[in-house]
Design an enzyme around this catalytic site. Structure first.
Site, PDB file in Angstrom:
ATOM      1  N   THR A   1       0.614  -1.032   0.000  1.00  0.00           N
ATOM      2  CA  THR A   1       0.000   0.000   0.000  1.00  0.00           C
ATOM      3  C   THR A   1       0.755   1.268   0.000  1.00  0.00           C
ATOM      4  OG1 THR A   1      -1.356  -1.525   0.955  1.00  0.00           O
ATOM      5  CG2 THR A   1      -1.883   0.763   1.024  1.00  0.00           C
TER       6      THR A   1
ATOM      7  N   GLY B   1      -1.907   1.294   5.199  1.00  0.00           N
ATOM      8  CA  GLY B   1      -1.900   1.043   6.646  1.00  0.00           C
ATOM      9  C   GLY B   1      -2.674  -0.187   7.066  1.00  0.00           C
TER      10      GLY B   1
END
Ligand code: DON
Length: 625
Positions: A424, A517
């Site tokens: 990510t 996250g």
């Protein structure tokens, strides 16, 4: 102590009008905290605010708002401003590519595709060709699109493929060849460009090729390689490239990736055919055979990204557009926002015990349902309407007590009406016409499963770990997920990635937001919205503000290192929360030195210009033109 001082607060009511505070909840809780802990009622770090602003003089500051004393990021920094367009990413090289594509006459989708490919070169820990993601697009005319290019389980995947002979989960969903799902990024970026791009494909791919031919190593690349080097060293084909001479390169060193440049040149010249059916596909299949993985030519040939119906929900008159399943982001954010909306966060104050208690209780309940019910909609029937319904929010809100945290053990998945029939890095772009794009893309852990495909220079994802390898046991993000998200051939694993676009009450583009996250993505994105809508923060403050997180299990309120005053933490403990400060130690898969997230936030200003900011937690960069 808990429950010793009962205060009758009545039941939460629906906020029919989008104005503040019909409920005495905040006042009741403040009084309770005062009585039981000696805390000053309403001792908040920021007073309520009335309007969002992109410049320094935000309502947050005017109301005396301040971050905790030891917090490293300032509330006073000036945002980046621009009139013609803006690109916010975790990396300056990538942001520059996006802005140059805008300057060359490309629209936000052209710039997003070019930026995504650039990130695959300069941000190999997360930007990728070997992973997948989600793209939200809002055109200037207000139409919104959701592009799903999430990885899929290979056809040979089986439900128990990560369990050992005793039924215990092994590390094979996280490390090595078997951890990889069939990559979707190339398909998704191609589809988005085919549908909405205006520049030639060759033109949007070329900047990434140029970067692959050499760029100067950044601080962020050094720090993530430092953190991941042991894992990378286990697979020599990646170590050879990323740890030349068996060492992490130095900041400012010239770094060239000729094999990746060749893959990108084939992508420029042949489109996705090379990746899914050509030379690159053959290299992936050969790597799988060599390393004991299971992705085949058939898997690659059969991969398709999907256009899906975006999730939209109202939050205090603002309309939030985000990803539908197989991302859990849109529906979980909707569930939380609908619960939270029944109280007045602004009046309770930013980072106050009252606000954090209410958020944590809402997060806990919505994550319990997310973890149980959400999965790939092509395989499992989902109670999507329930997550969006007022009735759901009413019933969940009614169980929140101002007097005590509800232990997660008492919060069961709560969608009774649903009948189960069987079963990510983030970047944001806006352009001069008012088109907006938000993309979250991932190879899951930093550098994925640490396997580089020999001859290509890119890392493969370890996103198979986002499935429930063994339903009921935690994955690497601590998420305890259910049967519906069990592994199945050709199935997409549930994600938390939540690229999000918010319209203001007039229906105009207002915010473009998102973050990496892992499990914290949903709560981080929501807090960026709460910070602006409820607490009147400007774009910098909304990014800088320390964040909290709860995900049902483990039953902990996480806060960032230095992000909570001691008195606030102890007030929360008094209510029965177990409060856990992030470890400021070396970074792991998704936390950087006690911090969580890497927000990229762009805000449309009333004068038609843009204000934007990149999270300093990972050193990103917003550029405008
Ligand atoms: O899709 C998901 O929810 C995860 N694979 C995202 C992983 C992530 O954000 C890692 N971040 N730094």
């Amino acid at each position: 102590m808990q429950g010793a001082h009962r205060i009758d607060i009545g039941r939460p009511r629906r906020l029919a009008l989008h104005h503040r505070a019909l409920l005495p909840f905040g006042a009741a809780l403040a009084l309770l905290l005062f009585v039981v802990s000696g805390c000053q009622p309403g001792a908040t770090e920021a007073g309520p605010a009335s309007s969002a602003a992109g410049t320094t003089a935000s309502a947050f500051v005017e109301a005396g708002g301040a971050f905790p004393q030891q917090w490293p990021f300032a509330a006073e920094d000036l945002p980046v401003r621009a009139t013609e367009g803006m690109v916010a990413t975790t990396d300056e090289y990538a942001s520059r590519v996006g802005v140059e594509i805008l300057a060359a006459g490309g629209n936000a989708v052209d710039a997003a595709v070019a930026t995504g490919l650039a990130l695959a070169v300069v941000n190999p820990e997360a930007g990728n060709l070997g992973g997948g993601g989600f793209m939200m697009i809002r055109l200037a005319d207000g139409t919104v699109f959701a592009q799903d290019h999430r990885e899929k389980a290979p056809l040979a995947a089986t439900r128990d493929m990560y369990l050992d002979a005793d039924g215990n989960v092994t590390d094979r969903s996280v490390r090595g060849h078997l951890a990889a799902g069939v990559p979707g990024t190339v398909s998704g970026l191609w589809e988005a460009h085919q549908r909405f791009g205006t520049l030639a494909w060759t033109e949007v791919v070329q900047p990434a090729i140029d970067l692959a031919n050499g760029f100067e190593v950044t601080t962020r690349l050094v720090s993530t390689l430092d953190a991941a080097q042991e894992g990378i060293r286990a697979f020599p084909q990646g170590a050879r490239i990323f740890l030349p001479g068996d060492a992490v390169p130095g900041i400012g060193d010239a770094f060239a990736q000729p094999e990746l440049a060749a893959v990108l040149a084939r992508l420029r010249d042949q489109g996705p055919d090379d990746f899914y059916r050509g030379e690159t596909a053959a290299l992936i299949a050969a790597e799988m055979e060599r390393g004991g993985g299971i992705i085949t030519l058939e898997d690659l040939d059969g991969y398709e990204s999907v256009w899906r119906e975006p999730v939209a929900f109202d939050y205090r008159g603002y309309t939030v557009h985000s990803m539908p399943p197989p991302s859990s982001g849109g529906l979980t954010m909707a569930a939380i926002a609908n619960i939270v909306e029944r109280w007045d966060l602004g009046a309770m104050g930013w980072n106050s015990p009252e606000t954090i208690h209410l958020m944590a209780e809402s997060f806990r309940r919505a994550y319990a349902d997310r973890n149980e019910y959400l999965a790939d909609p092509d395989f499992v029937e989902l109670p999507a309407d329930e997550f969006l319904s007022e009735a759901y929010a009413d019933s969940r809100a009614a169980t929140i007590s101002p007097e005590r945290a509800t232990p997660s053990a008492e919060v069961r998945p709560g969608i009774d009406a649903f009948v189960d029939e069987s079963h990510t890095t983030h970047y944001a772009v806006v352009d001069g016409q008012g088109n907006a794009v938000a993309v979250t893309t991932s190879i899951n852990s930093w550098y994925g499963g640490k396997v580089v495909v020999e001859g290509t220079g890119f890392f493969l994802n370890n996103t198979m770990d986002d499935f429930a390898a063994k339903p009921g046991t935690p994955n690497q993000f601590g998420l305890v997920q259910g049967e519906r998200n069990a592994i199945g051939p050709g199935k997409r694993m549930l994600s938390a990635m939540s690229p999000t676009i918010v319209e203001d009450p007039a229906g105009d583009l207002f915010l473009v937001t998102g973050t990496p996250g892992g499990a914290t993505i949903i709560t981080t994105v929501l807090q960026s919205i709460f910070n602006v809508v409820d607490h009147g923060m400007n774009v910098v403050q909304a990014v800088h503000a320390p964040r909290v997180h709860h995900q049902h299990l483990p039953d902990l309120v996480f806060f960032e290192h230095g992000g909570l005053r001691a008195a606030t933490a102890s007030a929360l403990e008094t209510l029965g929360h177990t409060v856990r400060e992030r470890d400021p130690g070396p970074p792991d898969a998704y936390f950087t030195g006690g911090m969580s997230g890497d927000l990229q936030l762009i805000m449309a200003m009333p004068d038609g210009s843009w204000a934007g900011w990149s999270d300093p937690r990972r050193g990103g960069r917003t550029l405008g033109r």
